[in-house]
Scaffold this motif. Structure first.
Motif, PDB file in Angstrom:
ATOM      1  N   GLU A 269      51.164  46.121  42.010  1.00  0.00           N
ATOM      2  CA  GLU A 269      50.861  46.375  40.603  1.00  0.00           C
ATOM      3  C   GLU A 269      49.511  45.786  40.204  1.00  0.00           C
ATOM      4  N   LEU A 270      48.729  46.558  39.473  1.00  0.00           N
ATOM      5  CA  LEU A 270      47.496  46.066  38.871  1.00  0.00           C
ATOM      6  C   LEU A 270      47.805  45.641  37.440  1.00  0.00           C
ATOM      7  N   THR A 271      48.011  44.355  37.237  1.00  0.00           N
ATOM      8  CA  THR A 271      48.387  43.849  35.924  1.00  0.00           C
ATOM      9  C   THR A 271      47.157  43.641  35.051  1.00  0.00           C
ATOM     10  N   VAL A 272      47.414  43.389  33.776  1.00  0.00           N
ATOM     11  CA  VAL A 272      46.327  43.117  32.837  1.00  0.00           C
ATOM     12  C   VAL A 272      45.546  41.879  33.268  1.00  0.00           C
ATOM     13  N   SER A 273      46.251  40.848  33.751  1.00  0.00           N
ATOM     14  CA  SER A 273      45.576  39.619  34.179  1.00  0.00           C
ATOM     15  C   SER A 273      44.656  39.883  35.365  1.00  0.00           C
ATOM     16  N   ILE A 274      45.046  40.795  36.254  1.00  0.00           N
ATOM     17  CA  ILE A 274      44.201  41.140  37.398  1.00  0.00           C
ATOM     18  C   ILE A 274      42.937  41.839  36.924  1.00  0.00           C
ATOM     19  N   LEU A 275      43.088  42.767  35.987  1.00  0.00           N
ATOM     20  CA  LEU A 275      41.932  43.501  35.470  1.00  0.00           C
ATOM     21  C   LEU A 275      40.974  42.580  34.713  1.00  0.00           C
ATOM     22  N   ILE A 276      41.547  41.691  33.875  1.00  0.00           N
ATOM     23  CA  ILE A 276      40.712  40.740  33.131  1.00  0.00           C
ATOM     24  C   ILE A 276      40.026  39.780  34.100  1.00  0.00           C
ATOM     25  N   GLY A 277      40.787  39.258  35.052  1.00  0.00           N
ATOM     26  CA  GLY A 277      40.225  38.324  36.028  1.00  0.00           C
ATOM     27  C   GLY A 277      39.127  38.951  36.858  1.00  0.00           C
ATOM     28  N   SER A 278      39.319  40.199  37.258  1.00  0.00           N
ATOM     29  CA  SER A 278      38.293  40.900  38.031  1.00  0.00           C
ATOM     30  C   SER A 278      37.016  41.082  37.214  1.00  0.00           C
ATOM     31  N   SER A 279      37.185  41.389  35.942  1.00  0.00           N
ATOM     32  CA  SER A 279      36.015  41.533  35.067  1.00  0.00           C
ATOM     33  C   SER A 279      35.260  40.213  34.933  1.00  0.00           C
ATOM     34  N   LEU A 280      36.007  39.106  34.838  1.00  0.00           N
ATOM     35  CA  LEU A 280      35.370  37.789  34.752  1.00  0.00           C
ATOM     36  C   LEU A 280      34.608  37.455  36.039  1.00  0.00           C
ATOM     37  N   ILE A 281      35.192  37.803  37.182  1.00  0.00           N
ATOM     38  CA  ILE A 281      34.523  37.546  38.455  1.00  0.00           C
ATOM     39  C   ILE A 281      33.204  38.314  38.536  1.00  0.00           C
ATOM     40  N   LEU A 282      33.255  39.596  38.191  1.00  0.00           N
ATOM     41  CA  LEU A 282      32.033  40.407  38.213  1.00  0.00           C
ATOM     42  C   LEU A 282      31.000  39.856  37.230  1.00  0.00           C
ATOM     43  N   SER A 283      31.458  39.410  36.066  1.00  0.00           N
ATOM     44  CA  SER A 283      30.550  38.826  35.075  1.00  0.00           C
ATOM     45  C   SER A 283      29.916  37.551  35.616  1.00  0.00           C
ATOM     46  N   GLY A 284      30.730  36.737  36.307  1.00  0.00           N
ATOM     47  CA  GLY A 284      30.216  35.496  36.886  1.00  0.00           C
ATOM     48  C   GLY A 284      29.128  35.752  37.909  1.00  0.00           C
ATOM     49  N   ILE A 285      29.313  36.782  38.731  1.00  0.00           N
ATOM     50  CA  ILE A 285      28.306  37.120  39.741  1.00  0.00           C
ATOM     51  C   ILE A 285      27.006  37.565  39.069  1.00  0.00           C
ATOM     52  N   VAL A 286      27.123  38.368  38.016  1.00  0.00           N
ATOM     53  CA  VAL A 286      25.932  38.824  37.282  1.00  0.00           C
ATOM     54  C   VAL A 286      25.220  37.636  36.648  1.00  0.00           C
ATOM     55  N   ILE A 287      25.968  36.760  35.986  1.00  0.00           N
ATOM     56  CA  ILE A 287      25.373  35.589  35.323  1.00  0.00           C
ATOM     57  C   ILE A 287      24.641  34.716  36.335  1.00  0.00           C
ATOM     58  N   ALA A 288      25.278  34.478  37.496  1.00  0.00           N
ATOM     59  CA  ALA A 288      24.687  33.601  38.510  1.00  0.00           C
ATOM     60  C   ALA A 288      23.379  34.156  39.041  1.00  0.00           C
ATOM     61  N   ASN A 289      23.216  35.470  39.002  1.00  0.00           N
ATOM     62  CA  ASN A 289      22.012  36.074  39.557  1.00  0.00           C
ATOM     63  C   ASN A 289      20.969  36.405  38.503  1.00  0.00           C
ATOM     64  N   LEU A 290      21.151  35.858  37.289  1.00  0.00           N
ATOM     65  CA  LEU A 290      20.130  35.956  36.265  1.00  0.00           C
ATOM     66  C   LEU A 290      19.104  34.840  36.371  1.00  0.00           C
ATOM     67  N   VAL A 291      19.319  33.947  37.361  1.00  0.00           N
ATOM     68  CA  VAL A 291      18.415  32.815  37.542  1.00  0.00           C
ATOM     69  C   VAL A 291      17.068  33.288  38.075  1.00  0.00           C
ATOM     70  N   LYS A 292      16.002  32.803  37.497  1.00  0.00           N
ATOM     71  CA  LYS A 292      14.669  33.168  37.984  1.00  0.00           C
ATOM     72  C   LYS A 292      14.362  32.396  39.245  1.00  0.00           C
ATOM     73  N   LYS A 293      13.505  32.953  40.089  1.00  0.00           N
ATOM     74  CA  LYS A 293      13.176  32.346  41.385  1.00  0.00           C
ATOM     75  C   LYS A 293      12.626  30.946  41.241  1.00  0.00           C
ATOM     76  N   LYS A 294      11.914  30.664  40.161  1.00  0.00           N
ATOM     77  CA  LYS A 294      11.280  29.349  40.022  1.00  0.00           C
ATOM     78  C   LYS A 294      12.292  28.242  39.882  1.00  0.00           C
ATOM     79  N   THR A 295      13.573  28.581  39.541  1.00  0.00           N
ATOM     80  CA  THR A 295      14.602  27.574  39.451  1.00  0.00           C
ATOM     81  C   THR A 295      15.130  27.240  40.821  1.00  0.00           C
TER      82      THR A 295
END
Length: 295
Positions: A269-295
């Motif tokens: 089963e794909l529960t609501v918590s799985i869908l929300i959690g997956s969205s958070l994981i994808l968001s975390g990956i995007v946020i982590a890669n917003l870092v500029k090279k100089k950092t």
């Protein structure tokens, strides 16, 4: 060598995490055909043999003499400990949740890298890691904290220890294998790690029935050749060209794909918590890669 264009690296990461996510279903399904340690011995024996053939065809020599001890240590950390504990833990824990627990690895890698590699974790990467880990906990649901059988808790603890061991192997690799071919590292660490798994299989599962069917052989070949020989070689290459936090955060995609394939092939089963959690994981990956090279 891997391409250094960022978009191409992300395509490579996507392929690796897709293969690893699918492999979780096969790892769980394989337990109906043989014991967990026996399957791991077949899997990594196949992977190690594949890598040795590749080295022979490419005429790649042996690693430097001073690296053999380090290869044994990485083999124990990366292959023996991780997959003995994971496969045994999966007897008690569902495949999807097992993958989520193992991929708490980024936090252990990041903490160990900060301590032993003096890698500074930029604010945005730390934030992305935190968001991704909240996503993992959301997928697990609150039942990880309450109303669990003691055997399930035991299995979860084993898999978390495996995640810590994987994180330690990542850091040890960065410390000890600068300038060494990733093909050599993955081949010989897998050989030594497989020897440890074979020893455990002989001691713990000698005499237990083994069913080698078309399906179980497919499980062995896919996880051995693609998920082990190919993907772990690429993984060591990634560790050599991008920072530890970026590399490990990207692996948070694996449990997302694992859950998706569980729904697709095993009717989980794909529960609501799985869908929300997956969205958070994808968001975390995007946020982590917003870092500029100089950092």
């Amino acid at each position: 060598m891997l391409p250094k264009h960022k978009w191409m690296i992300w395509i490579v990461i996507l392929v690796v995490t897709l293969i690893w996510g699918y492999a979780w279903i096969l790892m769980k399904s394989a337990l109906q055909y043989m014991g967990p340690f026996t399957f791991s011995a077949f899997r990594f024996g196949t992977g190690a043999l594949t890598m040795l053939i590749v080295l022979w065809l490419m005429k790649v020599g042996k690693p430097p003499k001073g690296k053999w001890g380090h290869l044994i240590i990485v083999g124990i950390l990366q292959t023996s400990i991780v997959f003995l504990l994971v496969m045994y833990g999966m007897i008690f824990v569902e495949a999807g949740k097992s993958s989520v627990l193992l991929y708490s690895m980024p936090i252990w890698s990041s903490l160990l890298a900060a301590k032993f590699l003096t890698e500074k974790i930029p604010y945005m990467k730390l934030l992305g890691l935190g968001v991704g880990l909240i996503g993992l906990l959301t997928i697990l649901g609150w039942d990880i904290w309450a109303k669990q059988d003691s055997r399930v808790i035991f299995g979860e603890i084993l898999i978390i220890i495996a995640a810590i061991s994987w994180g330690a192997s990542n850091v040890y690799y960065r410390l000890k294998f600068k300038g060494v071919s990733q093909l050599q590292v993955n081949t010989y660490q897998m050989v030594f790690g497989t020897l440890g798994i074979i020893l455990a299989a002989v001691v713990m599962e000698w005499g237990r029935p083994i069913s080698l069917t078309t399906e179980s052989i497919y499980y062995i070949l896919f996880t051995g050749v693609l998920a082990s020989a190919l993907c772990f070689t690429v993984w060591f290459m990634l560790l050599s060209i991008i920072d530890m936090v970026t590399a490990t955060i990207s692996t948070l995609l694996v449990p997302v794909f694992g859950m998706f394939f569980g729904w697709l092939f095993l009717e989980e089963e794909l529960t609501v918590s799985i869908l929300i959690g997956s969205s958070l994981i994808l968001s975390g990956i995007v946020i982590a890669n917003l870092v500029k090279k100089k950092t």
